[in-house]
Design an enzyme around this catalytic site. Structure first.
Site, short mmCIF file in Angstrom:
data_model
loop_
_atom_site.label_atom_id
_atom_site.label_comp_id
_atom_site.label_asym_id
_atom_site.label_seq_id
_atom_site.Cartn_x
_atom_site.Cartn_y
_atom_site.Cartn_z
CG ASP A 51 -1.70 1.28 1.38
OD1 ASP A 51 -2.56 1.55 0.54
OD2 ASP A 51 -1.43 2.02 2.34
CD GLU A 123 -3.22 -2.04 -0.99
OE1 GLU A 123 -3.49 -0.84 -1.18
OE2 GLU A 123 -3.50 -2.65 0.06
#
EC number: 3.1.26.3
Length: 231
Positions: A51, A123
């Site tokens: 992320d 992610e």
């Protein structure tokens, strides 16, 4: 994992030196929990790292690409690119959904198609790629998968499903629309929310996401689709 390794090499010219790291990126918590005796690692920590590198890479790209855009516009565009629904779409484009390891219960409940799981997977893969090959490898991969869609104008406009739902329902007069959090789970760095949307105190649809806002948008989107189907 052999099939995944071949696909990554063929489609993206990516070869992981650390095969175990790649395996961890594609292991959901439900699978790890069902195999506790094997002490298998799951992908939540890699998701946290992915992320961060995704936000940084996309922010830098947008900053360089649109020098005349205001900060608010860049933030809106970035939020569209990195939102759960978009990341899940990138996972599907890469066919990552075929390779994630899920627990039996999660598999039966349709987890392989769930945006939350596929967004987290994307992610986690970025986090693993960062550790294995560095940020340049991440930038190259995003340049193949994400950036072309940005340059095609796919994220120029922000879809506000909550506003769209409100406008649709209030055509014939005011109605009361309420969003209620049904469930909150996950660790502090990766919360997961389930939300219901009700119209005049009657539940219409549900949604899920990594924030209340995302879950509410998903609930509104599902409600719109339900109303458009006439069901």
């Amino acid at each position: 994992m052999k099939a995944l390794e071949k696909k990554l090499a063929k489609d993206f010219n990516i070869v992981f030196a650390d095969k175990e790291l790649l395996g961890t990126a594609f292991t959901h918590t439900s699978y790890a929990n069902e195999h506790r005796l094997l002490n298998i690692s799951h992908n939540e920590r890699l998701e946290f790292l992915g992320d961060a590198v995704l936000q940084l890479t996309i922010s830098r790209y947008l900053f360089d690409k649109y020098p005349q855009r205001a900060e608010g516009d860049l933030s809106k565009m970035r939020s569209m690119i990195v939102r759960e629904e978009s990341l899940a779409g990138f996972s599907r484009d890469c066919e990552f959904d075929r390779y994630i390891k899920l627990g039996k219960g999660e598999e039966k409940s349709g987890g392989r198609k769930r945006d939350t799981i596929l967004g987290d997977l994307f992610e986690a893969f970025l986090g693993a790629l960062l550790l294995d090959a560095g940020i340049e490898a991440v930038e190259t991969f995003l340049g193949q998968v994400v950036i072309p869609q940005v340059e095609n104008g796919n994220y120029e406009r922000v879809t506000d499903y909550k506003t769209a739902l409100q406008e649709l329902l209030q055509v014939d007069g005011d109605v009361f629309i309420d969003y209620e959090v049904l469930k909150e789970s996950g660790p502090a760095h990766s919360k997961y929310f389930e939300v219901a949307v009700a119209v005049n105190h009657k539940q219409l649809s549900h949604g899920a996401g990594r924030s209340k806002k995302l879950a509410e948008q998903e609930a509104a989107k599902n409600a719109l689709e339900k109303l458009q189907r006439g069901s």
